[in-house]
Design a protein around this motif. Structure first.
Motif, PDB file in Angstrom:
ATOM      1  N   LYS A  35       0.815  -1.227   0.000  1.00 51.87           N
ATOM      2  CA  LYS A  35       0.000   0.000   0.000  1.00 51.87           C
ATOM      3  C   LYS A  35       0.840   1.266   0.000  1.00 51.87           C
ATOM      4  N   GLU A  36       1.934   1.261   0.781  1.00 48.95           N
ATOM      5  CA  GLU A  36       2.759   2.477   0.872  1.00 48.95           C
ATOM      6  C   GLU A  36       3.393   2.799  -0.478  1.00 48.95           C
ATOM      7  N   GLN A  37       3.884   1.759  -1.142  1.00 43.80           N
ATOM      8  CA  GLN A  37       4.538   1.985  -2.439  1.00 43.80           C
ATOM      9  C   GLN A  37       3.533   2.037  -3.601  1.00 43.80           C
ATOM     10  N   LEU A  78      -5.114   1.017  -2.885  1.00 46.85           N
ATOM     11  CA  LEU A  78      -5.060  -0.369  -3.352  1.00 46.85           C
ATOM     12  C   LEU A  78      -5.701  -1.259  -2.295  1.00 46.85           C
ATOM     13  N   ASP A  79      -6.456  -2.231  -2.742  1.00 44.35           N
ATOM     14  CA  ASP A  79      -7.193  -3.106  -1.834  1.00 44.35           C
ATOM     15  C   ASP A  79      -6.755  -4.546  -2.063  1.00 44.35           C
ATOM     16  N   ALA A  80      -6.122  -5.138  -1.053  1.00 43.03           N
ATOM     17  CA  ALA A  80      -5.613  -6.504  -1.192  1.00 43.03           C
ATOM     18  C   ALA A  80      -6.736  -7.491  -1.508  1.00 43.03           C
ATOM     19  N   ALA A  81      -7.945  -7.208  -1.013  1.00 42.36           N
ATOM     20  CA  ALA A  81      -9.072  -8.120  -1.229  1.00 42.36           C
ATOM     21  C   ALA A  81      -9.505  -8.165  -2.695  1.00 42.36           C
ATOM     22  N   ALA A  82      -9.125  -7.138  -3.472  1.00 42.47           N
ATOM     23  CA  ALA A  82      -9.539  -7.080  -4.883  1.00 42.47           C
ATOM     24  C   ALA A  82      -8.607  -7.902  -5.764  1.00 42.47           C
ATOM     25  N   LEU A  83      -7.505  -8.373  -5.185  1.00 42.11           N
ATOM     26  CA  LEU A  83      -6.454  -9.020  -5.966  1.00 42.11           C
ATOM     27  C   LEU A  83      -6.556 -10.544  -5.893  1.00 42.11           C
ATOM     28  N   SER A  84      -6.463 -11.206  -7.045  1.00 45.62           N
ATOM     29  CA  SER A  84      -6.432 -12.671  -7.057  1.00 45.62           C
ATOM     30  C   SER A  84      -5.566 -13.113  -8.230  1.00 45.62           C
TER      31      SER A  84
END
Length: 202
Positions: free
Chosen positions: A121-123, A151-157
Motif C-alpha cells: 500500500k505504501e509503495q 489499493l485493496d488486497a481483497a480485490a487481488l487474485s
C-alpha cells in the motif's frame, strides 16, 4: 478527487476512428501528452492504451504501452516469428476485462503454489514473488493512481494455466462509474470514417 481525471479526459481534444472492429480514440492533452485507446466495438472492452509525450527536443517520443500487447506492430510477420522462437523470457502484459484490471505473464512454467501476489500500500504497487526466486515483478495500477484510489488486497487474485500467470484486480466502483461516464462521452464523438465503419477488408 475522482472527477479530476475525468475532467482531463473531457478537456482533451479527441478524435475517433472505427477500423477492424475496433473504435480507436486519440486524446491530445493540454500538456502535449497523447493517449491512444482502442475499444472492441461489440463489447466496449478496452483492448489497448498507449501514451506518448514530447521528448526534450519537442518531437514526439515513442509510444509506451499501458494496456495490450507489448510487441511492436511494425515488426514483419517473419521477424516476429523469429523473436517468438527465441523468447522464453517471461512476457508481462496487461489485458483488462470490463470489470477488472488483468495482467498476464507468459512463459512462467512453475506451479501455482510457487507464486505469491501481494499489495504494497505504501509503495502503491503490486508485487509478484516466487518461492524458487525465479521471478520477481513490481507493477503499479496507473488507473488507481489517476483516480487517487487506495489499493485493496481483497480485490487481488491470481490463477495459473498454460505457463501463464493471470493476475486479476477487481475494478473499484468509482472506476466502473467513471468508465461508464467516459463511454457515454466517447459515443458522442463522430468517428472520422463512420460511413465505412462496416466495411471489412480482408
Amino acid at each position: 478527487a475522482v472527477p479530476s481525471w475525468l475532467e482531463r479526459l473531457r478537456a482533451a481534444s479527441k478524435t475517433a476512428l472505427v477500423q477492424d472492429g475496433k473504435r480507436k480514440i486519440h486524446y491530445l492533452f493540454e500538456d502535449g501528452k497523447e493517449m491512444a485507446e482502442e475499444y472492441d466495438v461489440k463489447t466496449g472492452q478496452l483492448v489497448s492504451r498507449k501514451w506518448r509525450e514530447k521528448n526534450t527536443l519537442g518531437g514526439s517520443g515513442k509510444w509506451q504501452v499501458e494496456v495490450g500487447e507489448p510487441t511492436s506492430p511494425l515488426l514483419g510477420a517473419l521477424e516476429s516469428e523469429l523473436i517468438k522462437e527465441s523468447s522464453s523470457n517471461p512476457v508481462f502484459m496487461r489485458k483488462d476485462t470490463l470489470t477488472s484490471f488483468q495482467w498476464r505473464i507468459r512463459n512462467l512454467p512453475y506451479p501455482k503454489e510457487v507464486y505469491s501476489v501481494s499489495v504494497e500500500k505504501e509503495q502503491r504497487c503490486c508485487v509478484i514473488r516466487t518461492t524458487n526466486k525465479k521471478y520477481y515483478k513490481k507493477f503499479s495500477i496507473p488507473d488507481l493512481d489517476r483516480y487517487h484510489l487506495p489499493l485493496d488486497a481483497a480485490a487481488l487474485s491470481f490463477a495459473h494455466a498454460n505457463n501463464t500467470l493471470i493476475i486479476t484486480y477487481q475494478k473499484p466502483k468509482e472506476i466502473l462509474a467513471a468508465e461508464e461516464q467516459l463511454q457515454k462521452e466517447l459515443k458522442k464523438i463522430k468517428a472520422a470514417n463512420n460511413g465505412d465503419g462496416d466495411c471489412k477488408t480482408q
